[in-house]
Design a protein around this motif. Structure first.
Motif, short mmCIF file in Angstrom:
data_model
loop_
_atom_site.label_atom_id
_atom_site.label_comp_id
_atom_site.label_asym_id
_atom_site.label_seq_id
_atom_site.Cartn_x
_atom_site.Cartn_y
_atom_site.Cartn_z
N VAL A 103 0.85 -1.20 0.00
CA VAL A 103 0.00 0.00 0.00
C VAL A 103 0.89 1.26 0.00
O VAL A 103 0.41 2.37 0.17
CB VAL A 103 -0.96 0.01 1.21
CG1 VAL A 103 -1.98 -1.11 1.09
CG2 VAL A 103 -0.21 -0.06 2.54
N ASP A 104 2.19 1.03 -0.20
CA ASP A 104 3.18 2.11 -0.18
C ASP A 104 4.08 2.01 -1.42
O ASP A 104 5.29 1.82 -1.30
CB ASP A 104 4.01 2.00 1.10
CG ASP A 104 4.97 3.16 1.29
OD1 ASP A 104 4.81 4.20 0.61
OD2 ASP A 104 5.89 3.04 2.13
N PRO A 105 3.49 2.12 -2.62
CA PRO A 105 4.29 1.91 -3.83
C PRO A 105 5.38 2.97 -4.05
O PRO A 105 6.33 2.71 -4.81
CB PRO A 105 3.25 1.95 -4.95
CG PRO A 105 2.12 2.75 -4.40
CD PRO A 105 2.09 2.43 -2.93
N ASP A 106 5.26 4.13 -3.41
CA ASP A 106 6.30 5.15 -3.57
C ASP A 106 7.64 4.67 -3.01
O ASP A 106 8.70 4.96 -3.57
CB ASP A 106 5.89 6.46 -2.87
CG ASP A 106 4.69 7.11 -3.55
OD1 ASP A 106 4.46 6.83 -4.74
OD2 ASP A 106 3.98 7.89 -2.88
N ARG A 107 7.61 3.93 -1.92
CA ARG A 107 8.85 3.42 -1.33
C ARG A 107 9.11 1.95 -1.66
O ARG A 107 10.26 1.52 -1.75
CB ARG A 107 8.83 3.60 0.20
CG ARG A 107 8.89 5.04 0.66
CD ARG A 107 8.96 5.17 2.18
NE ARG A 107 7.77 4.64 2.84
CZ ARG A 107 7.51 4.80 4.14
NH1 ARG A 107 8.36 5.45 4.91
NH2 ARG A 107 6.41 4.30 4.66
N ASP A 108 8.04 1.18 -1.83
CA ASP A 108 8.19 -0.25 -2.08
C ASP A 108 8.38 -0.53 -3.56
O ASP A 108 7.45 -0.91 -4.28
CB ASP A 108 6.99 -1.03 -1.52
CG ASP A 108 7.02 -1.10 0.00
OD1 ASP A 108 8.08 -0.85 0.59
OD2 ASP A 108 5.97 -1.41 0.59
N THR A 109 9.61 -0.34 -3.99
CA THR A 109 9.98 -0.61 -5.38
C THR A 109 10.11 -2.12 -5.59
O THR A 109 10.08 -2.89 -4.63
CB THR A 109 11.32 0.07 -5.70
OG1 THR A 109 12.32 -0.48 -4.82
CG2 THR A 109 11.24 1.58 -5.50
#
Length: 196
Positions: A103-109
């Motif tokens: 739910v955190d695609p900005d950090r979870d590459t």
């Protein structure tokens, strides 16, 4: 006429009792550990932790345990992933897999998920993608998440449902396991029954 009344009443009672039992068994109510949580079949495409495209519609022959989370989660997410790993160890069957959708695609590459998810089990697939697609999947599951500001732009947290969702063969959601029902053996028992 009266002498036939009690045997007839008894037969009607027995027939109704059997009908009730058959209806109860056919709906599976009370037979599974998970909460019945019927949702229509849906599809999505995201990028997995190896960099490949993952489409749910390519896995309609499998039972899927779906969980939302993020790699910076300090305790709930790793605990849930560890629990899912135990379920997969108990059910040694290639027809079951687990998905961890960030739910955190900005950090979870992709690379970050690739370093994180395999630690828990080789049949757990980490998924990331555009924010709007992740939101659409959450909506389809009837769940939620939100960003909680921190002391800097990169230091924030995410609030999300810890539940695990079971998607049955064909893509239809069948069960929801809230936090208090995340018991590996009992979830594994549900999965084994569905695989029979």
């Amino acid at each position: 006429m009266k002498k036939y009344y009690w045997p007839l009443a008894a037969l009607i009672f027995i027939a109704l009792a059997w009908l009730g039992i058959l209806v109860f068994l056919s709906t599976d109510v009370g037979n599974f550990h998970g909460d019945e949580y019927r949702r229509p079949a849906f599809d999505f495409s995201l990028t997995d932790h190896r960099g490949d495209t993952f489409s749910l519609s390519s896995y309609t022959d499998k039972i899927i345990l779906l969980n939302f989370g993020f790699t910076n989660c300090p305790d709930i997410c790793p605990t849930t992933l560890g629990m899912l790993g135990k379920v997969l160890d108990i059910v040694e069957d290639e027809r079951i897999m687990a998905l961890f959708i960030t739910v955190d695609p900005d950090r979870d590459t992709v690379s970050r998920l690739g370093a994180y998810v395999p630690f828990f089990h080789d049949r757990i697939v980490g998924l990331t993608g555009p924010q709007q697609e992740i939101k659409r999947i959450n909506d389809a599951c009837g769940t939620f998440y939100s960003k909680e500001p921190g002391d800097s732009e990169q230091n924030y947290s995410m609030v999300h449902s810890p539940a695990v969702y079971l998607i049955g063969p064909g893509g239809e959601m069948r069960f929801r396991y809230p936090a208090e029902k995340l018991e590996p053996q009992k979830i594994a028992d549900d999965v084994k029954r569905l695989l029979m």
